[in-house]
Scaffold this active site. Structure first.
Site, PDB file in Angstrom:
ATOM      1  N   THR A   1      43.776 -39.242  23.446  1.00  0.00           N
ATOM      2  CA  THR A   1      44.562 -38.564  22.478  1.00  0.00           C
ATOM      3  C   THR A   1      44.677 -39.448  21.236  1.00  0.00           C
ATOM      4  O   THR A   1      44.604 -40.760  21.347  1.00  0.00           O
ATOM      5  CB  THR A   1      45.770 -38.238  22.976  1.00  0.00           C
ATOM      6  OG1 THR A   1      46.668 -37.436  22.160  1.00  0.00           O
ATOM      7  CG2 THR A   1      46.662 -39.759  23.218  1.00  0.00           C
ATOM      8  N   ASN A   2      44.899 -38.850  19.913  1.00  0.00           N
ATOM      9  CA  ASN A   2      45.269 -39.607  19.057  1.00  0.00           C
ATOM     10  C   ASN A   2      46.651 -39.197  18.559  1.00  0.00           C
ATOM     11  O   ASN A   2      47.471 -39.666  17.504  1.00  0.00           O
ATOM     12  CB  ASN A   2      44.449 -39.911  17.915  1.00  0.00           C
ATOM     13  CG  ASN A   2      43.173 -40.533  17.802  1.00  0.00           C
ATOM     14  OD1 ASN A   2      43.663 -41.636  18.335  1.00  0.00           O
ATOM     15  ND2 ASN A   2      42.058 -40.173  17.664  1.00  0.00           N
TER      16      ASN A   2
ATOM     17  N   LYS B   1      52.604 -38.373  21.934  1.00  0.00           N
ATOM     18  CA  LYS B   1      51.942 -38.390  23.552  1.00  0.00           C
ATOM     19  C   LYS B   1      51.973 -39.681  23.807  1.00  0.00           C
ATOM     20  O   LYS B   1      52.166 -40.061  25.136  1.00  0.00           O
ATOM     21  CB  LYS B   1      50.837 -37.588  23.598  1.00  0.00           C
ATOM     22  CG  LYS B   1      50.941 -35.913  23.685  1.00  0.00           C
ATOM     23  CD  LYS B   1      49.685 -35.502  23.986  1.00  0.00           C
ATOM     24  CE  LYS B   1      49.726 -33.921  23.969  1.00  0.00           C
ATOM     25  NZ  LYS B   1      48.384 -33.480  24.235  1.00  0.00           N
TER      26      LYS B   1
ATOM     27  N   ASP C   1      46.017 -31.563  28.954  1.00  0.00           N
ATOM     28  CA  ASP C   1      46.283 -30.505  27.927  1.00  0.00           C
ATOM     29  C   ASP C   1      47.692 -29.829  28.620  1.00  0.00           C
ATOM     30  O   ASP C   1      48.020 -29.686  29.621  1.00  0.00           O
ATOM     31  CB  ASP C   1      45.256 -29.545  28.144  1.00  0.00           C
ATOM     32  CG  ASP C   1      45.441 -28.573  27.064  1.00  0.00           C
ATOM     33  OD1 ASP C   1      45.574 -28.719  25.814  1.00  0.00           O
ATOM     34  OD2 ASP C   1      44.573 -27.541  27.145  1.00  0.00           O
TER      35      ASP C   1
ATOM     36  N   PHE D   1      59.193 -33.082  19.688  1.00  0.00           N
ATOM     37  CA  PHE D   1      57.939 -32.407  18.923  1.00  0.00           C
ATOM     38  C   PHE D   1      57.486 -31.023  19.403  1.00  0.00           C
ATOM     39  O   PHE D   1      57.936 -30.803  20.357  1.00  0.00           O
ATOM     40  CB  PHE D   1      56.787 -33.469  18.775  1.00  0.00           C
ATOM     41  CG  PHE D   1      56.030 -33.543  19.998  1.00  0.00           C
ATOM     42  CD1 PHE D   1      55.057 -33.068  20.553  1.00  0.00           C
ATOM     43  CD2 PHE D   1      56.696 -34.821  20.684  1.00  0.00           C
ATOM     44  CE1 PHE D   1      54.362 -33.439  21.560  1.00  0.00           C
ATOM     45  CE2 PHE D   1      56.076 -35.219  22.265  1.00  0.00           C
ATOM     46  CZ  PHE D   1      54.889 -34.418  22.429  1.00  0.00           C
TER      47      PHE D   1
ATOM     48  N   HIS E   1      57.705 -31.809  31.818  1.00  0.00           N
ATOM     49  CA  HIS E   1      56.469 -31.626  32.575  1.00  0.00           C
ATOM     50  C   HIS E   1      55.182 -32.759  32.352  1.00  0.00           C
ATOM     51  O   HIS E   1      54.793 -33.023  33.162  1.00  0.00           O
ATOM     52  CB  HIS E   1      55.546 -30.225  31.780  1.00  0.00           C
ATOM     53  CG  HIS E   1      55.954 -30.455  30.156  1.00  0.00           C
ATOM     54  ND1 HIS E   1      57.107 -30.466  29.510  1.00  0.00           N
ATOM     55  CD2 HIS E   1      54.930 -30.493  29.156  1.00  0.00           C
ATOM     56  CE1 HIS E   1      56.985 -30.430  28.313  1.00  0.00           C
ATOM     57  NE2 HIS E   1      55.642 -30.631  27.900  1.00  0.00           N
ATOM     58  N   ARG E   2      55.296 -33.240  31.295  1.00  0.00           N
ATOM     59  CA  ARG E   2      54.464 -34.644  31.006  1.00  0.00           C
ATOM     60  C   ARG E   2      54.644 -35.643  31.903  1.00  0.00           C
ATOM     61  O   ARG E   2      53.938 -36.186  32.391  1.00  0.00           O
ATOM     62  CB  ARG E   2      54.112 -34.780  29.584  1.00  0.00           C
ATOM     63  CG  ARG E   2      53.050 -35.972  29.242  1.00  0.00           C
ATOM     64  CD  ARG E   2      52.632 -36.320  27.779  1.00  0.00           C
ATOM     65  NE  ARG E   2      52.121 -35.159  27.259  1.00  0.00           N
ATOM     66  CZ  ARG E   2      53.024 -34.245  26.255  1.00  0.00           C
ATOM     67  NH1 ARG E   2      54.014 -34.609  25.924  1.00  0.00           N
ATOM     68  NH2 ARG E   2      52.404 -33.248  25.816  1.00  0.00           N
TER      69      ARG E   2
END
Length: 196
Positions: free
Chosen positions: A7-8, A12, A68, A152, A180-181
């Protein structure tokens, strides 16, 4: 242990680093000089996460995980799901995405929704690649107006089950504890730390 997180997305990245602590060195795509727009063309969250992680393994030969995440709204047959980030168009505009979602829901009283994150981990060892999937889900509902300035994405309109605040009102520490993450990452961490 060093792992690439495909990721960038700065939000996150800092969220994941905060959850993982210092045990595991997390590199972003920028850190490994990967500036490609990695395709996400699968029709599931699992497929997209695997596609991103596989790209890093194929091009850089490094162990990698990718996630994702989708918001799945009951009354919209699970939309926006894999299209969550670009629901209102390709420029990933959170405000426009929330506006579209609230408009589509209208006065519908079924506001049930869930955030679902899938993390795909590809571990490269001795010329072989092993694959592992971790899932995190948090159930809640879509409120009728935006609340809160933290977070976000859809955070200002998502209120998790059992809470009176939206994700955007919670602050990152409280959100990470139940998100969730956060849940998917804890499964990842548990796997990595037990493997050591």
């Amino acid at each position: 242990m060093t792992l690439v997180f495909a990721t960038n997305n700065k939000h996150k990245l800092s969220e994941i680093r905060a959850i993982l602590g210092d045990d595991i060195n997390i590199l972003s795509l920028a850190d490994i000089n990967c500036h490609a727009d990695i395709p996400e063309t699968a029709d599931t969250l699992e497929g997209n996460a695997l596609q991103k992680a596989q790209y890093v393994v194929d091009h850089f030969g490094m162990s990698c995980f990718a996630d994702d995440t989708g918001l799945e709204v009951d009354a919209l047959n699970g939309e926006p799901s894999i299209y969550s980030a670009r629901y209102a168009g390709e420029n990933h505009d959170s405000e426009a995405n929330m506006t579209k979602l609230l408009k589509k829901l209208g006065q519908n009283n079924n506001r049930k929704a869930q955030f679902r994150t899938v993390i795909a981990l590809l571990v490269v060892e001795g010329g072989e690649t092993r694959q592992h999937l971790f899932e995190g889900i948090v159930k809640g509902e879509i409120i009728r107006e935006r609340r809160g300035g933290e977070g976000f994405g859809y955070d200002p309109i998502f209120q998790p089950e059992g809470y009176s605040q939206t994700f955007a009102e919670m602050g990152s520490e409280a959100k990470n504890a139940i998100s969730h993450r956060g849940r998917a990452v804890r499964k990842l961490v548990e796997y990595l730390t037990n493997k050591e």
